[in-house]
Scaffold this motif. Structure first.
Motif, short mmCIF file in Angstrom:
data_model
loop_
_atom_site.label_atom_id
_atom_site.label_comp_id
_atom_site.label_asym_id
_atom_site.label_seq_id
_atom_site.Cartn_x
_atom_site.Cartn_y
_atom_site.Cartn_z
N ALA A 122 0.83 -1.20 0.00
CA ALA A 122 0.00 0.00 0.00
C ALA A 122 0.87 1.25 0.00
N ILE A 123 0.50 2.21 -0.86
CA ILE A 123 1.10 3.55 -0.79
C ILE A 123 0.45 4.26 0.40
N THR A 124 1.25 5.04 1.14
CA THR A 124 0.71 5.77 2.28
C THR A 124 1.20 7.22 2.24
N MET A 125 0.46 8.08 2.96
CA MET A 125 0.87 9.47 3.17
C MET A 125 0.60 9.83 4.62
N PRO A 126 1.20 10.92 5.11
CA PRO A 126 0.95 11.32 6.50
C PRO A 126 -0.54 11.57 6.74
N HIS A 127 -0.97 11.30 7.97
CA HIS A 127 -2.38 11.34 8.28
C HIS A 127 -2.98 12.73 8.09
N ASP A 128 -2.25 13.78 8.49
CA ASP A 128 -2.81 15.12 8.36
C ASP A 128 -2.99 15.51 6.90
N ARG A 129 -2.07 15.07 6.03
CA ARG A 129 -2.21 15.36 4.61
C ARG A 129 -3.36 14.56 4.01
N MET A 130 -3.53 13.33 4.46
CA MET A 130 -4.65 12.53 3.97
C MET A 130 -5.98 13.20 4.32
N LEU A 131 -6.09 13.69 5.56
CA LEU A 131 -7.33 14.35 5.97
C LEU A 131 -7.57 15.62 5.15
N ALA A 132 -6.49 16.34 4.82
CA ALA A 132 -6.63 17.59 4.07
C ALA A 132 -7.11 17.35 2.65
N THR A 133 -6.78 16.18 2.10
CA THR A 133 -7.12 15.91 0.70
C THR A 133 -8.27 14.92 0.54
N SER A 134 -8.80 14.39 1.64
CA SER A 134 -9.75 13.28 1.54
C SER A 134 -11.04 13.67 0.83
N ARG A 135 -11.47 14.93 0.98
CA ARG A 135 -12.69 15.36 0.31
C ARG A 135 -12.43 16.36 -0.81
N THR A 136 -11.15 16.54 -1.13
CA THR A 136 -10.76 17.56 -2.11
C THR A 136 -10.59 16.94 -3.49
N HIS A 137 -11.12 17.63 -4.48
CA HIS A 137 -10.91 17.23 -5.88
C HIS A 137 -9.55 17.77 -6.30
N THR A 138 -8.60 16.86 -6.54
CA THR A 138 -7.23 17.25 -6.87
C THR A 138 -6.96 17.02 -8.35
N TRP A 139 -5.80 17.48 -8.80
CA TRP A 139 -5.42 17.24 -10.20
C TRP A 139 -5.32 15.74 -10.47
N ILE A 140 -4.75 14.99 -9.51
CA ILE A 140 -4.63 13.54 -9.67
C ILE A 140 -6.01 12.89 -9.77
N SER A 141 -6.92 13.29 -8.89
CA SER A 141 -8.25 12.66 -8.93
C SER A 141 -9.04 13.08 -10.16
N LYS A 142 -8.77 14.26 -10.69
CA LYS A 142 -9.48 14.72 -11.88
C LYS A 142 -8.98 14.04 -13.14
N TYR A 143 -7.67 13.84 -13.25
CA TYR A 143 -7.11 13.40 -14.52
C TYR A 143 -6.50 12.00 -14.51
N VAL A 144 -6.10 11.49 -13.35
CA VAL A 144 -5.32 10.25 -13.34
C VAL A 144 -6.03 9.12 -12.60
N PHE A 145 -6.41 9.34 -11.36
CA PHE A 145 -7.04 8.30 -10.54
C PHE A 145 -8.35 8.81 -9.96
#
Length: 432
Positions: free
Chosen positions: A313-336
Motif C-alpha cells: 500500500a502507498i501511504t501518506m501522512p495522516h494530516d495530509r490525507m485528511l486535508a485531501t480526503s474530500r478535495t478534488h485534486t489534479w490527480i483525482s481529476k485526470y489520473v485516478f
C-alpha cells in the motif's frame, strides 16, 4: 473530432489543445483579477524562499542564497505567466497541473522542482490563507464515488487506457507497482528482477506454497498469479478492469497455468469463499475512503482461520490525507478518479475495526522513487510510440507530470509504500 484550439495572444502555441477532449485545459483561466494577483503574490513569495529559480519571458528571479543552498536550483520556466497565475487563482493545484498540460510552464528538471515543492508543501501557502482553502479547492464530484458501478467507471479511465500503452514503459513482467531492488540507485536492466523480488516477498509473507488457496484482489496483468501458481498454489484473481482481465487470462493460458489460475471480472465486494492467503498489491488506493471499511471487512471475511493477508500500500501522512480526503485534486481529476492514498493510521484503524491486526509492516519508499524514475524515462523515450497509439501531446504531458509528481512525492518522503501482513485478531504472533 473538434478542431485544435489555438491559444490566444500571450500563450506560447506550443501545445494546440483538443477542446473536445480537454475542455478545461483548452479554456483560458477565468480567475478574477484579485484572485490572479493573490495567486501571483502567494506563489512568488513561496518560491523565492525555496531553492527554485523562476524564469519568465522578462527576467529570471533566483531563490535567495540561503534557500538555494549548494548546487543549482531547479527552474520554473513560465512561458505564459498570466495564464499560469490565472489558472492557480481559479483552481489552485488543479490549475497548476492544467497549466503544465497546456505548455504554459516547464522545468529542465521536473522531478527536482516537484521534490522541492513536496518537501515544503506545508510552507507554500501562508497560514492565514490556509483557512480560506475552501475558496479555491473543489469537492470531489459525486460521480467519482466507488460504488459498484462507479468503481468500474473509475478503473476504466486509467487501467483500460490500452494494454499496448502500459507495455511501452513497464518492464516485460507488466507489473504496475513498486519494485524492491537489491541495490539503489537502480538500473533499467534490474527492474524485472526487482518486480519479481517484490512479488516473492509478498507471497512469502502470505506463506503461499504448494496447495495454498490464494485469492488476489487486483489482478494487474497477471504476474503475481503466475508466480504463485509456479509455487503450486491454486489461485483465484479478480479485477474490474476488462482490459487487464483479457490480457492476464491470455498470459496465463500461454504459460500453461490455466488449470491453476482463474481470472475473474469481479469486484472485491462480490467475492465469496475462504482462502488461506489473500494478496492485494496497491489496490487500496483505488478503493476510496468511503469504502475502506468494506475493503477491510472483505479481507477479514475471506480469510480462512489462520489465514494471512499480505498488502502492498502507498501511504501518506495522516494530516495530509485528511486535508485531501474530500478535495478534488489534479490527480483525482485526470489520473485516478475516486482514489485516495491512505495513511498508516487509517490502515491501522480500519483493519482493527474489521477484526484484523497488523503483524508485519515494512516500508520501501526509496524503491518506489527509483521504480517511477525508470518508468518515466522509458515513457519519455517512447514518446513517438505513445503518440502512434493515439495519445496526443496534452495526454503525454499529463502522464509525464503524473509520473514526475509521484516520484517527487517519494523522494521528498511525502509518500511511502509499505508491505503489511494482516491476520485475524487473536491469531498468529507478531513477525520477527
Amino acid at each position: 473530432m473538434p478542431p485544435a484550439v489555438v491559444p490566444p495572444d500571450g500563450a506560447t502555441g506550443l501545445c494546440p489543445v483538443d477542446a473536445g477532449r480537454w475542455p478545461d485545459v483548452a479554456r483560458r483561466p477565468r480567475a478574477s483579477v484579485p484572485r490572479t494577483a493573490v495567486a501571483r503574490a502567494v506563489v512568488e513569495r513561496a518560491l523565492t524562499r525555496l531553492p527554485v529559480r523562476i524564469v519568465t519571458p522578462y527576467n529570471t528571479r533566483a531563490a535567495t542564497e540561503e534557500a538555494q543552498g549548494p548546487g543549482t536550483a531547479p527552474t520554473l520556466t513560465l512561458h505564459d505567466p498570466q495564464a499560469f497565475y490565472g489558472r492557480i487563482g481559479a483552481d489552485g493545484l488543479i490549475g497548476f497541473g492544467e497549466s503544465y498540460m497546456a505548455d504554459e510552464w516547464d522545468s529542465e528538471d521536473l522531478v527536482a522542482l516537484l521534490t522541492v515543492l513536496a518537501r515544503h508543501v506545508d510552507d507554500l501557502v501562508p497560514a492565514p490563507l490556509r483557512r480560506l482553502r475552501g475558496a479555491w479547492v473543489h469537492r470531489r464530484p459525486r460521480h467519482d464515488r466507488n460504488s459498484l458501478d462507479g468503481a468500474r467507471q473509475n478503473i476504466r479511465r486509467h487501467y483500460d487506457l490500452s494494454n499496448d500503452f502500459f507495455a511501452l514503459f513497464l518492464d516485460p513482467s507488466l507489473t504496475y507497482s513498486s519494485a524492491v531492488f537489491d541495490a539503489l540507485p537502480a538500473s533499467g536492466a534490474s527492474l524485472t528482477a526487482a518486480q519479481h523480488r517484490k512479488i516473492d516477498q509478498l507471497l512469502d509473507l502470505a506463506r503461499v506454497g504448494p496447495g495454498t488457496q490464494l485469492l488476489e484482489i487486483g489482478t494487474g496483468w497477471g504476474e503475481l498469479a503466475l508466480r504463485a501458481a509456479a509455487r503450486g498454489a491454486r489461485v483465484r484473481t479478480v479485477t474490474i478492469s476488462a482490459e487487464q482481465q483479457k490480457s492476464a487470462a491470455a498470459r496465463i493460458r500461454t504459460a500453461g497455468c490455466a488449470d491453476r489460475v482463474d481470472v475473474e471480472l469481479r469486484d472485491y465486494r462480490q467475492i465469496t469463499g475462504h482462502y488461506d492467503a489473500v494478496v492485494s498489491v496497491e489496490m487500496i488506493e483505488a478503493v476510496g475512503a468511503e469504502y475502506w471499511p468494506a475493503y477491510f471487512a472483505a479481507l477479514r471475511r475471506l480469510l480462512a482461520p489462520g489465514g494471512r493477508a499480505a498488502l502492498q500500500a502507498i501511504t501518506m501522512p495522516h494530516d495530509r490525507m485528511l486535508a485531501t480526503s474530500r478535495t478534488h485534486t489534479w490527480i483525482s481529476k485526470y489520473v485516478f478518479p475516486g482514489g485516495l492514498v491512505p495513511s498508516p493510521e487509517a490502515i491501522g484503524r480500519h483493519s482493527a475495526e474489521a477484526g484484523l491486526r497488523i503483524v508485519h509492516d515494512q516500508g520501501y519508499g526509496r524503491h518506489y522513487a527509483e521504480t517511477l524514475r525508470l518508468w518515466r524515462e522509458r515513457f519519455l523515450e517512447e514518446g513517438e510510440a505513445v503518440e502512434a497509439l493515439g495519445f496526443d501531446r496534452v495526454f503525454r504531458r499529463m502522464w509525464e507530470l503524473y509520473l514526475a509528481y509521484s516520484e517527487a512525492g517519494f523522494r521528498a518522503q511525502y509518500l511511502d509504500v509499505r508491505q503489511l501482513v494482516l491476520t485475524e485478531n487473536g491469531r498468529q504472533g507478531t513477525e520477527r
